[in-house]
Motif scaffolding. Structure first.
Motif, PDB file in Angstrom:
ATOM      1  N   TYR A 112       0.862  -1.180   0.000  1.00 23.29           N
ATOM      2  CA  TYR A 112       0.000   0.000   0.000  1.00 23.29           C
ATOM      3  C   TYR A 112       0.896   1.227   0.000  1.00 23.29           C
ATOM      4  CZ  TYR A 112      -4.055   2.873   1.505  1.00 23.29           C
ATOM      5  OH  TYR A 112      -5.073   3.793   1.602  1.00 23.29           O
ATOM      6  N   GLY A 113       1.033   1.857  -1.154  1.00 28.08           N
ATOM      7  CA  GLY A 113       1.962   2.970  -1.314  1.00 28.08           C
ATOM      8  C   GLY A 113       2.917   2.745  -2.469  1.00 28.08           C
ATOM      9  N   ASP A 114       2.784   1.630  -3.167  1.00 27.18           N
ATOM     10  CA  ASP A 114       3.638   1.330  -4.311  1.00 27.18           C
ATOM     11  C   ASP A 114       3.317   2.287  -5.468  1.00 27.18           C
ATOM     12  OD1 ASP A 114       5.631   0.034  -5.705  1.00 27.18           O
ATOM     13  OD2 ASP A 114       4.845  -1.976  -5.359  1.00 27.18           O
ATOM     14  N   ARG A 115       4.097   2.165  -6.532  1.00 24.64           N
ATOM     15  CA  ARG A 115       4.016   3.086  -7.664  1.00 24.64           C
ATOM     16  C   ARG A 115       2.599   3.156  -8.245  1.00 24.64           C
ATOM     17  NH1 ARG A 115       7.400   1.286 -12.681  1.00 24.64           N
ATOM     18  NH2 ARG A 115       9.001   1.089 -11.062  1.00 24.64           N
ATOM     19  N   LEU A 116       1.983   4.331  -8.189  1.00 23.76           N
ATOM     20  CA  LEU A 116       0.608   4.481  -8.672  1.00 23.76           C
ATOM     21  C   LEU A 116       0.490   4.186 -10.157  1.00 23.76           C
ATOM     22  CD1 LEU A 116      -0.772   7.657  -6.852  1.00 23.76           C
ATOM     23  CD2 LEU A 116      -1.748   5.364  -6.787  1.00 23.76           C
ATOM     24  N   ALA A 117       1.510   4.541 -10.920  1.00 22.21           N
ATOM     25  CA  ALA A 117       1.439   4.376 -12.369  1.00 22.21           C
ATOM     26  C   ALA A 117       1.598   2.937 -12.817  1.00 22.21           C
ATOM     27  CB  ALA A 117       2.512   5.236 -13.041  1.00 22.21           C
ATOM     28  N   ALA A 118       1.921   2.021 -11.899  1.00 19.14           N
ATOM     29  CA  ALA A 118       2.263   0.657 -12.298  1.00 19.14           C
ATOM     30  C   ALA A 118       1.091  -0.071 -12.953  1.00 19.14           C
ATOM     31  CB  ALA A 118       2.779  -0.136 -11.104  1.00 19.14           C
ATOM     32  N   MET A 119      -0.141   0.176 -12.496  1.00 16.36           N
ATOM     33  CA  MET A 119      -1.285  -0.515 -13.104  1.00 16.36           C
ATOM     34  C   MET A 119      -1.388  -0.173 -14.585  1.00 16.36           C
ATOM     35  SD  MET A 119      -5.349  -0.492 -12.079  1.00 16.36           S
ATOM     36  CE  MET A 119      -5.121  -1.423 -10.558  1.00 16.36           C
ATOM     37  N   ARG A 120      -1.312   1.096 -14.892  1.00 16.91           N
ATOM     38  CA  ARG A 120      -1.396   1.492 -16.302  1.00 16.91           C
ATOM     39  C   ARG A 120      -0.172   1.006 -17.085  1.00 16.91           C
ATOM     40  NH1 ARG A 120      -4.813   4.425 -19.081  1.00 16.91           N
ATOM     41  NH2 ARG A 120      -4.148   5.318 -21.080  1.00 16.91           N
ATOM     42  N   ARG A 171     -14.642   3.038   5.768  1.00 17.86           N
ATOM     43  CA  ARG A 171     -13.262   2.984   5.292  1.00 17.86           C
ATOM     44  C   ARG A 171     -12.653   1.624   5.635  1.00 17.86           C
ATOM     45  NH1 ARG A 171     -10.964   8.657   7.511  1.00 17.86           N
ATOM     46  NH2 ARG A 171      -8.995   7.818   6.715  1.00 17.86           N
ATOM     47  N   GLY A 172     -11.344   1.523   5.558  1.00 20.74           N
ATOM     48  CA  GLY A 172     -10.692   0.261   5.874  1.00 20.74           C
ATOM     49  C   GLY A 172     -10.181  -0.480   4.661  1.00 20.74           C
ATOM     50  N   TYR A 173     -10.191   0.180   3.488  1.00 20.00           N
ATOM     51  CA  TYR A 173      -9.614  -0.446   2.289  1.00 20.00           C
ATOM     52  C   TYR A 173      -8.557   0.492   1.702  1.00 20.00           C
ATOM     53  CZ  TYR A 173     -13.242   2.442  -0.008  1.00 20.00           C
ATOM     54  OH  TYR A 173     -14.060   3.472  -0.411  1.00 20.00           O
ATOM     55  N   ALA A 174      -7.788  -0.038   0.733  1.00 22.85           N
ATOM     56  CA  ALA A 174      -6.697   0.729   0.117  1.00 22.85           C
ATOM     57  C   ALA A 174      -7.271   1.697  -0.911  1.00 22.85           C
ATOM     58  CB  ALA A 174      -5.690  -0.213  -0.528  1.00 22.85           C
ATOM     59  N   LYS A 175      -7.308   2.968  -0.564  1.00 24.50           N
ATOM     60  CA  LYS A 175      -7.950   3.966  -1.429  1.00 24.50           C
ATOM     61  C   LYS A 175      -7.166   4.185  -2.724  1.00 24.50           C
ATOM     62  CE  LYS A 175      -7.972   6.958   2.009  1.00 24.50           C
ATOM     63  NZ  LYS A 175      -7.624   6.090   3.159  1.00 24.50           N
ATOM     64  N   THR A 176      -5.855   3.930  -2.706  1.00 24.74           N
ATOM     65  CA  THR A 176      -5.062   4.146  -3.913  1.00 24.74           C
ATOM     66  C   THR A 176      -5.475   3.210  -5.043  1.00 24.74           C
ATOM     67  OG1 THR A 176      -3.380   2.675  -2.983  1.00 24.74           O
ATOM     68  CG2 THR A 176      -3.056   5.040  -2.695  1.00 24.74           C
TER      69      THR A 176
END
Length: 586
Positions: A35-43, A77-82
């Motif tokens: 949780y906090g890894d590279r946001l662009a990685a999915m794309r 809440r309680g899930y990974a918002k990113t």
């Protein structure tokens, strides 16, 4: 025999069976290791090449505590918002490319995340089938199950709920606390139609999943021999081409940075494991069975994997509020470091009217004699206090430290201004009978499928040490760092830590396995001298893995040491000097 591959095929082409049309291999990529890894990685993973599934691991022991505190403030809440931020720019692309997404980003609220994904899809004008897996959250029953009264209690579920969701047509599956590898095992099992007792195939998928679930750690990130990795400025994320028998090839999209080698895969296989048996809820992987081989540039084949029935219990992640913590660091410069440290210790402890439940001092001798900068001439004296009562570690403590500024050692400097104590967490593992844990697949239409636990189980036991190779004959040696010839990867296991050490040649292995014993490890790492240490020998990886119990106190959030997650423990070991045969150094 591998099927012949015609020439001039597009990148990412996957062969299919002539009789069934099913892919001979399924391509599963990973876009998140925490949780906090590279946001662009999915794309990046969706645009970089062909995939069948895209997975993400967002949960760690510390993350569960963070999410539990989020949920305590707001039940929605309680899930990974990113994860939602990533989907906002990538969900349409995944649907267009027919890539299914499986992630454990649901954390403590997978149903809430599934609803949020549906709302996002509606806002984007997309039609998407979203399912989720639940049942891992045991906090309401924790006391009944003998787990005490934690803030969060989550069982590590397996892959079969994911399989059920995918078989029902889900485009996106979100889960709570499943094992890290399960988000990869689920797609592979659904794709090939594996059964619950296809242990070798399932274990192969667990091995592949364990390699890619930490993202760029499989492609050169945090790698001991990082100077050998090309273009590590922006490493690509890994993917696994898994075959019907569970064997796999670990690779990455072409043109991306980093490297996939036998070394990078070995390092990740050793990450946060124990012995030769690596238990998952669906299968126990025999780590000592697998074989690695280079299969081309940035391609490593994992083969020969054996699996056994899973254990009859599920591990449970228990997170609690341990109390309140405060800390300050005194900078000691120049001469008489030990005397300066003793003076300020005596002064501060004498000034505390109420002594905290825990008061720890650590002197880091970072100073150098005749240093050419003030920083290089300075040592650091750390003081950490913990107590159930915030008043005993708040301003009462930090103000007492600051009040010494003009009345203590020469050159007095402290790094922290007066402040209140902060809440800290405590992680402990628990175990419950698998039959006591619900495992439910919740489909897009709201229908629910109960997933039964394994009917065939096998209690975990230690694998006897295998026969060792003949030691190297005596010869000239050189006093040198272990890391000249050995790599290492370390990490946290609750309050314990593991350090996996491997070498790259048979001759180095003959030396390492006879040299790096438990006694020698304790000498090289004095912090482990009085702690229980277990060594596990893994000849196929030319590796030994050490589990050091209690070195992290009560888990990462407890911050018992300078490196609370033990991520640098392996590098410290590699920096220690010992007598190495000259023929191995080259």
């Amino acid at each position: 025999m591998r099927p012949a591959v015609p020439a001039n095929l597009p990148v990412g082409w996957v062969p299919r069976s002539a009789t069934t049309g099913v892919c001979v291999t399924v391509r599963i990529g990973n876009c998140s290791g925490f949780y906090g890894d590279r946001l662009a990685a999915m794309r990046e993973m969706l645009t970089g090449g062909d995939l069948d599934y895209l997975t993400g691991d967002y949960l760690a022991e510390l993350t569960m505590l963070i999410l539990a505190r989020d949920r305590a403030k707001d039940a929605d809440r309680g899930y990974a918002k990113t994860f939602l931020r990533q989907l906002e720019e990538s969900l349409g692309l995944a649907l267009d490319k027919r890539v299914k997404i499986v992630a454990n980003a649901g954390g403590l609220n997978p149903g809430g995340l599934a609803a949020a994904v549906r709302a996002l899809a509606e806002r984007l004008g997309l039609t998407v089938n979203v399912a989720h897996v639940e049942g891992d959250d045991l906090v309401a029953r924790a006391n009944e199950l003998g787990l005490g009264n934690p803030l969060a209690a989550n069982a590590y579920l397996g892959a079969w709920g994911i399989v059920d969701c995918l078989n029902d047509g889900a485009d996106v599956v979100v889960t709570g606390r499943v094992t890290d590898a399960s988000v990869i095992v689920g797609p592979a099992a659904a794709h090939f139609g594996w059964g619950r007792t296809d242990y070798d195939a399932l274990a192969g998928a667990v091995a592949a999943g364990h390699v890619i679930e930490c993202g760029a750690q499989a492609t050169g990130g945090n790698y001991a021999f990082f100077t050998e990795v090309p273009d590590l400025r922006h490493p690509g994320f890994p993917l696994a081409e898994i075959a019907a028998d569970g064997s796999s090839v670990i690779t990455k999209h072409p043109g991306t940075g980093g490297q996939v080698s036998v070394g990078t895969v070995t390092a990740q296989l050793l990450y946060e494991i124990g012995g030769a048996r690596y238990a998952n809820p669906d299968v126990t992987l025999r780590v000592d069975s697998l074989k690695l081989s280079q299969d081309g540039d940035d391609r490593v084949r994992i083969s020969g994997v054996k699996g056994e029935a899973p254990p009859p219990t599920y591990k449970v992640s228990l997170n609690s509020i341990g109390g309140f913590r405060n800390a300050t660091t005194f900078v000691l410069t120049g001469l008489d470091i030990e005397a300066k440290a003793q003076l300020v210790r005596d002064q501060l402890e004498g000034a505390l009217k109420v002594k905290p439940a825990e008061l720890e001092w650590t002197l880091a001798r970072t100073d150098h004699p005749d240093a050419d900068t003030e920083e290089a001439a300075s040592a650091l004296l750390h003081c950490v206090v913990r107590d159930p009562d915030p008043n005993n570690v708040g301003r009462h403590f930090s103000s007492a430290a600051v009040e010494l500024a003009l009345a203590s050692y020469p050159g007095f400097t402290a790094t922290a201004p007066p402040g209140d104590g902060q809440v800290y967490g405590v992680f402990t593992p628990g175990y419950v009978d698998a039959t006591q844990v619900p495992h439910v697949a919740v489909h897009a239409d709201g229908t629910r499928t109960d997933i039964a636990p394994a009917t065939e189980t096998l209690e975990l036991s230690t694998v006897p040490e295998p026969p060792l190779p003949e030691p190297l004959p005596a010869g000239p040696t050189r006093r040198a760092p272990l890391g000249l010839i050995a790599g290492a990867r370390s990490g946290d296991k609750g309050g314990s830590a593991n350090v996996g050490v491997w070498v790259r040649t048979d001759e180095q292995w003959r030396w390492l396995v006879h040299t790096l014993t438990v006694d020698n490890l304790r000498q090289l790492l004095p912090e482990a001298a009085e702690l229980p240490v277990t060594r596990h020998v893994l000849p196929n990886l030319k590796a030994v893995n050490f589990v050091i119990e209690g070195i992290l106190g009560q888990g990462v959030a407890y911050q018992a040491r300078f490196d609370p997650q033990a991520k640098g423990l392996g590098e410290w070991l590699r920096s220690r000097h010992l007598d190495i045969p000259e023929e191995l150094i080259g």
